[in-house]
Design an enzyme around this catalytic site. Structure first.
Site, PDB file in Angstrom:
ATOM      1  N   SER A  13      -0.778   6.772  24.704  1.00 16.38           N
ATOM      2  CA  SER A  13       0.676   6.826  24.594  1.00 16.38           C
ATOM      3  C   SER A  13       1.157   7.935  23.657  1.00 16.38           C
ATOM      4  CB  SER A  13       1.199   5.453  24.162  1.00 16.38           C
ATOM      5  OG  SER A  13       2.601   5.403  24.224  1.00 16.38           O
TER       6      SER A  13
ATOM      7  N   ASP B 244       7.364  10.310  25.733  1.00 13.68           N
ATOM      8  CA  ASP B 244       6.139  10.216  24.941  1.00 13.68           C
ATOM      9  C   ASP B 244       4.976  10.648  25.851  1.00 13.68           C
ATOM     10  OD1 ASP B 244       6.112   7.950  26.569  1.00 13.68           O
ATOM     11  OD2 ASP B 244       5.029   6.750  25.087  1.00 13.68           O
TER      12      ASP B 244
ATOM     13  N   ASP C 105       2.730   9.298  27.674  1.00 13.86           N
ATOM     14  CA  ASP C 105       2.490   8.675  28.984  1.00 13.86           C
ATOM     15  C   ASP C 105       3.785   8.328  29.714  1.00 13.86           C
ATOM     16  OD1 ASP C 105       3.024   6.633  27.117  1.00 13.86           O
ATOM     17  OD2 ASP C 105       1.980   5.151  28.321  1.00 13.86           O
TER      18      ASP C 105
ATOM     19  N   ASP D 266       6.148   6.160  29.519  1.00 15.00           N
ATOM     20  CA  ASP D 266       6.770   4.852  29.740  1.00 15.00           C
ATOM     21  C   ASP D 266       8.055   4.779  28.904  1.00 15.00           C
ATOM     22  OD1 ASP D 266       5.385   4.763  27.323  1.00 15.00           O
ATOM     23  OD2 ASP D 266       4.733   2.690  27.563  1.00 15.00           O
TER      24      ASP D 266
HETATM   25 MG    MG Z   1       3.980   5.180  25.868  1.00 14.04          MG
END
Ligand code: MG
Length: 451
Positions: free
Chosen positions: A102, A241, A243, A245
């Protein structure tokens, strides 16, 4: 289950430094454990990864473990986390595996697991995986049942089509998107262009060294984005960020949008029942009051938000950190769809800074009381049982994460023991500064009286 089994999962999957906490041996075991829990011969596991240097190495190790236990691996390659959640749902897989750390620095990696509906693994499922790994209860198969690997390419275009169909954006909103050289580097700018935005993409070449900026979308890492948004007169800046999400918005003046106010705007637009965490601002409650909606509060963590959305049939849910869930699309937090939702608001209601300014500021106080670790449990029990009697106009005592007491005007106080230090923390927000100090003093006096 016995408590000597070491915890591998934190608040957001398994995470740590490559070669130290996260070893290849562990990655193989995680693959074996997922297959032994969710799989069995012939079951399907979706596997994707972010842009880190250790991604393919980790992919191969997890794949080996999955194959050894008879699972078929559906490889989708480099993908933002929301695409892995979506693909797990779309391909009717038994579990989704995302290899990512992340927002952590480049030397980290980790693994996050997804259920068939795209929702993150719950704590009891994570505990089961930990137990299988600890006891080495792997259901390995004989040579004729070893799994196969399939590369799935088409799911990306399905995702792009479905996400565009979710949105209602008509014309040239000017967007600067900063993907942190992370997993959404291709996909987020592509989708923004396809919905009709005029897009400038920065740090949008995947690179595990994160040369553009670190993957944490904190204000100190977003100077370049803020500057570009302001200087070219863009309507909005979007920062993901590592990744994707999550997303953070920059308003047209080049300032980071207040996390709580932005969440409140999107909640109000959604209406109905929405979910947020115990530490989110009362501006969400105030915005939901305007539309006759309802706010449900959960523990901090996107898994808890997801569970509450499911249990309450909510329309939307999110944490002030920028991790938002759109249950009509998928139960996995999606920073790309979140960005599109904010762009819809700009198109409908005008400049983002003006919308944010229209949401009132409420006085917030963060304070603490010294308290030895050994006393914390007893103190918290008394807080839960008695503090609401002392405070005025209490309408709710929520013990889900510490104790959160809310009052009739939506003022609230959260009392939580610090997990790492000898303190009891008091966080509160009130409708007036006078009331904020009064609640603070009453809480401090109550807790100090117990010591
Ligand atoms: Mg993340």
């Amino acid at each position: 289950m016995t408590s000597e089994i070491p915890k591998l999962f934190g608040t957001s999957g398994i995470r740590g430094k490559i070669g130290y906490d996260i070893t290849l041996e562990l990655a193989v075991d995680i693959g074996r454990a997922i297959a032994s829990y969710a799989g069995g011969v012939g079951s399907k596991i979706v596997l994707g990864y972010d842009s880190r240097t250790s991604n393919v190495m980790m992919e191969n190790a997890v794949t080996a473990g999955l194959l050894q236990c008879g699972c078929h691996v559906l490889k989708i390659g480099m993908a933002p986390t929301p695409l892995v959640g979506y693909a797990t749902m779309k391909l009717k897989a038994d579990t989704g595996v995302m290899i990512t750390a992340s927002h952590n620095p480049p030397e980290y990696n980790g693994i996050k697991l997804w259920n068939p509906d795209g929702m993150a693994y719950k704590q009891d499922q994570e505990r089961t995986i930990e137990e299988i790994i600890y006891k080495k209860n792997f259901k390995t198969v004989s040579w004729e049942n070893i799994g196969k690997v399939e590369e799935i390419k088409y799911v990306v275009s399905d995702y792009v089509t479905d996400i565009i169909n979710q949105t209602n954006i008509k014309h040239g909103i000017k967007v600067v998107v900063d993907c942190a050289n992370g997993a959404a580097s291709y996909l987020s700018p592509l989708i923004l262009r396809k919905v009709g935005c005029s897009v400038i993409a920065i740090n949008s070449q995947p690179d595990g060294f994160f040369p553009g900026r670190l993957p944490e979308p904190s204000e100190k890492n977003l100077g370049e984005l803020m500057e570009i948004v302001k200087s070219i007169g863009a309507d909005i800046g979007i920062a993901h960020d590592g990744d994707a999400d999550r997303m953070i918005a920059i308003d047209e003046k080049g300032f980071v949008a207040d996390f709580d106010k932005l969440l409140a705007l999107v909640c109000r637009e959604s209406g109905g029942t929405v979910v947020t965490t115990v530490d989110a601002s009362l501006c969400t409650d105030k915005c939901m009051d305007e539309v006759g909606g309802h706010v449900i509060r959960t523990k901090v963590g996107d898994v808890h938000v997801a569970e509450a959305i499911e249990n309450n049939n909510a329309q939307f849910g999110g944490e002030p950190s920028g991790t938002w869930l759109h249950p009509n699309f998928c139960m996995c937090p999606d920073g790309i769809l979140s960005a599109l939702r904010v762009i819809e608001l700009i198109q409908k209601y005008g400049p983002l800074s003006e919308q944010l300014d229209a949401i009132p500021n409420y006085p917030t106080i963060r304070d603490k009381v010294n308290c030895e670790n050994s006393q914390k449990k007893l103190i918290m029990e008394s807080v839960k049982a008695k503090l609401h009697i002392i405070l005025e106009d209490v309408v709710d005592v929520n013990p889900i994460d510490g104790v959160r007491i809310s009052m009739v005007d939506s003022s609230w106080v959260l009392i939580r023991p610090s997990g790492t230090e000898s303190f009891i923390r008091i966080t509160l927000e009130a409708t007036t500064i006078g009331k904020a100090y009064m609640i603070r003093d009453q809480c401090k006096e109550f807790i100090e009286g117990l010591l």
